[in-house]
Write an enzyme that holds these catalytic residues in place. Structure first.
Site, PDB file in Angstrom:
ATOM      1  N   PRO A  74       0.784  -1.245   0.000  1.00  0.00           N
ATOM      2  CA  PRO A  74       0.000   0.000   0.000  1.00  0.00           C
ATOM      3  C   PRO A  74       0.811   1.289   0.000  1.00  0.00           C
ATOM      4  O   PRO A  74       0.242   2.364   0.063  1.00  0.00           O
ATOM      5  CB  PRO A  74      -0.811  -0.111   1.285  1.00  0.00           C
ATOM      6  CG  PRO A  74       0.079  -0.876   2.206  1.00  0.00           C
ATOM      7  CD  PRO A  74       0.792  -1.876   1.339  1.00  0.00           C
ATOM      8  N   GLY A  75       2.156   1.216  -0.048  1.00  0.00           N
ATOM      9  CA  GLY A  75       2.944   2.412  -0.284  1.00  0.00           C
ATOM     10  C   GLY A  75       3.702   2.998   0.888  1.00  0.00           C
ATOM     11  O   GLY A  75       4.331   4.051   0.751  1.00  0.00           O
ATOM     12  N   ASP A 113       2.547  -2.952  -8.786  1.00  0.00           N
ATOM     13  CA  ASP A 113       1.699  -3.852  -8.010  1.00  0.00           C
ATOM     14  C   ASP A 113       0.724  -4.539  -8.956  1.00  0.00           C
ATOM     15  O   ASP A 113       0.412  -4.009 -10.029  1.00  0.00           O
ATOM     16  CB  ASP A 113       0.934  -3.105  -6.917  1.00  0.00           C
ATOM     17  CG  ASP A 113       0.521  -4.039  -5.786  1.00  0.00           C
ATOM     18  OD1 ASP A 113       1.323  -4.212  -4.841  1.00  0.00           O
ATOM     19  OD2 ASP A 113      -0.579  -4.614  -5.856  1.00  0.00           O
ATOM     20  N   ARG A 168      -5.286  -1.970  -4.887  1.00  0.00           N
ATOM     21  CA  ARG A 168      -4.166  -1.634  -4.008  1.00  0.00           C
ATOM     22  C   ARG A 168      -3.409  -0.414  -4.527  1.00  0.00           C
ATOM     23  O   ARG A 168      -2.928   0.412  -3.750  1.00  0.00           O
ATOM     24  CB  ARG A 168      -3.229  -2.841  -3.879  1.00  0.00           C
ATOM     25  CG  ARG A 168      -3.792  -3.943  -2.992  1.00  0.00           C
ATOM     26  CD  ARG A 168      -2.987  -5.232  -3.116  1.00  0.00           C
ATOM     27  NE  ARG A 168      -1.587  -5.049  -2.788  1.00  0.00           N
ATOM     28  CZ  ARG A 168      -1.092  -5.084  -1.558  1.00  0.00           C
ATOM     29  NH1 ARG A 168      -1.903  -5.273  -0.529  1.00  0.00           N
ATOM     30  NH2 ARG A 168       0.197  -4.932  -1.346  1.00  0.00           N
ATOM     31  N   ASP A 175       2.217  -8.057 -13.013  1.00  0.00           N
ATOM     32  CA  ASP A 175       2.808  -9.123 -12.213  1.00  0.00           C
ATOM     33  C   ASP A 175       4.300  -8.814 -12.116  1.00  0.00           C
ATOM     34  O   ASP A 175       4.996  -8.737 -13.140  1.00  0.00           O
ATOM     35  CB  ASP A 175       2.583 -10.470 -12.902  1.00  0.00           C
ATOM     36  CG  ASP A 175       3.071 -11.645 -12.067  1.00  0.00           C
ATOM     37  OD1 ASP A 175       4.045 -11.478 -11.303  1.00  0.00           O
ATOM     38  OD2 ASP A 175       2.494 -12.736 -12.193  1.00  0.00           O
ATOM     39  N   ASP A 200       9.985  -6.317  -1.512  1.00  0.00           N
ATOM     40  CA  ASP A 200       9.337  -6.617  -0.228  1.00  0.00           C
ATOM     41  C   ASP A 200       8.245  -7.636  -0.535  1.00  0.00           C
ATOM     42  O   ASP A 200       7.092  -7.292  -0.776  1.00  0.00           O
ATOM     43  CB  ASP A 200       8.765  -5.343   0.383  1.00  0.00           C
ATOM     44  CG  ASP A 200       8.203  -5.571   1.773  1.00  0.00           C
ATOM     45  OD1 ASP A 200       8.764  -6.395   2.509  1.00  0.00           O
ATOM     46  OD2 ASP A 200       7.181  -4.938   2.114  1.00  0.00           O
ATOM     47  N   CYS A 227       8.224 -10.249   6.022  1.00  0.00           N
ATOM     48  CA  CYS A 227       7.853 -10.159   7.441  1.00  0.00           C
ATOM     49  C   CYS A 227       7.607 -11.578   7.948  1.00  0.00           C
ATOM     50  O   CYS A 227       6.505 -11.935   8.363  1.00  0.00           O
ATOM     51  CB  CYS A 227       6.634  -9.255   7.644  1.00  0.00           C
ATOM     52  SG  CYS A 227       5.202  -9.662   6.629  1.00  0.00           S
TER      53      CYS A 227
END
Length: 422
Positions: A241-242, A262, A267, A291, A309, A362
């Protein structure tokens, strides 16, 4: 309040998490709409979140109390153990406990834990899938694992001062007036750790205005690993989301360009709105819907750094969404993500003129960290990570060259960060 109302609501909520693979908040909204519940929503939310956070613990005790661990019995078990703490449930809870006592079914949770092995005890006590406990026990002692899982039961809230809009001093003065106690971070001068707040931090006016940003310190460490310089042109492969894109512009005072990619239009729309709110110069943001495994950047366009990420199991952020604990029940979910992560890195490393890539997840699992990076190190790619954190798990080619952040050590969510170059 009738116990049946709580049981019906929370068991339906668990259904959405288990069968539809939704986040806790989405499951709550779906359940609220299905059952047309209007009040008391706050109580339903608090109880539902606590039940999901203690899912494995309650599931094992439910078998002792009721003979089987159905969704409704899991909720009833929570009521037996914790219902008396809520005035609305106290009378009904006492009736249920009396009924179980007559059947000789009330068992001490402590007695149940004593019968388990060390790994099983950690799994049940902290509601973490047993396979995760067994996997991480190869890299940590059971004592440290307990510290890790205990820390993941509590969410640490971090605030980023958006210096594109406000100074750190102004932010501190505002938070003092709003009775929010914070402490300055030692590593990043614009980061504040929330120690106490009378009201939810997300409701603060400065947060709604983009002057303060709720963002984990570990997320900042990932951007830090890019070793940013003015006029950089950075490809952010999984941008929405930035938050990280916004931070890049903050650190470089809008003196940079970002190609934000994205796969979802929805999104991307959210990202554009967030970047505008945060004071980012949108004329310097190039957005593409694609993609990320198929993105091609032409030679000579100026992109030299890439941030990957990557989507992951989110095992490092269980404190933010308790539904993740349930969704991680089956280990094959990690294999799906690790294959995707490798594909994203292969795409990034194939781009012309790119000399620096930062890969992050994460996740606290080596399959989404060291094992992915080792695949590329074994093929001759260089690995060097310049950011805060501890070394990676032992036993890998990249162990001393990557970084991990943990809640019990760094006060962050669980993150993995690696810098790669050809």
């Amino acid at each position: 309040m009738k116990i049946d109302q709580i049981v019906s609501f929370v068991s339906r909520l668990i259904y959405y998490i288990e069968e539809k693979n939704t986040s806790f908040d989405k499951a709550f909204i779906y359940t609220r709409n299905d059952l047309k519940v209007k009040r008391p929503l706050r109580l339903y939310y608090v109880i539902g979140r606590d039940v999901v956070s203690k899912y494995f613990f309650l599931r094992d005790i439910a078998r002792e109390f009721f003979g089987r661990a159905s969704r409704k019995n899991i909720v009833r078990t929570w009521i037996v153990l914790y219902g008396e703490n809520y005035a609305e449930l106290r009378e009904a809870t006492l009736r249920l406990k009396k009924k179980l006592s007559k059947r000789g079914k009330v068992v001490s949770p402590e007695a149940l834990l004593e019968e388990l092995s060390c790994g099983e005890k950690l799994s049940v006590k902290y509601s973490v899938p047993l396979w995760i406990v067994e996997k991480l026990s190869k890299y940590m002692s059971f004592q440290e694992l307990e510290q890790l899982f205990s820390s993941m039961a509590e969410e640490t809230v971090w605030l980023r001062v958006n210096t594109l809009k406000i100074s750190v001093r102004e932010a501190m003065d505002y938070l003092t007036r709003k009775h929010v106690e914070v402490e300055l971070d030692e590593d990043y001068e614009f980061m504040l750790r929330v120690k106490e707040s009378r009201a939810p931090v997300y409701a603060l006016k400065y947060v709604r205005e983009g002057k303060l940003v709720i963002q984990d310190k570990g997320s900042v460490a990932i951007v830090d690993a890019l070793t940013l310089e003015r006029n950089d042109y950075i490809l952010d492969l999984c941008a929405a989301p930035g938050l990280k894109t916004s931070l890049i512009f903050q650190l470089l005072e809008n003196q940079c360009r970002v190609l934000a990619c994205d796969i979802s239009w929805d999104r991307i729309k959210i990202m554009k709105k967030l970047l505008r709110l945060h004071g980012v110069d949108l004329s310097k943001v190039d957005v593409i819907k694609a993609d990320s495994r198929e993105v091609f950047v032409r030679k000579g366009c100026g992109v030299t750094k890439v941030l990957v990420d990557a989507p992951c199991s989110s095992s490092g952020v269980m404190s933010k969404d308790p539904a993740i604990r349930i969704q991680l029940s089956l280990p094959n979910i990690v294999e799906k993500y690790s294959n995707l992560q490798r594909s994203l890195l292969e795409a990034a490393l194939s781009l012309p003129e790119v000399h620096s890539i930062v890969y992050s997840t994460c996740s606290i699992l080596p399959e989404e960290g060291e094992k992915v990076v080792d695949y590329f190190v074994s093929k001759g790619y260089k690995c060097l990570t310049r950011t805060i954190g501890s070394s990676g798990y032992r036993g890998f080619l990249c162990s001393t060259k990557v970084k991990r952040l943990f809640p019990h050590i760094h006060g962050t969510c669980g993150f993995f960060v690696a810098g790669l170059a050809d």
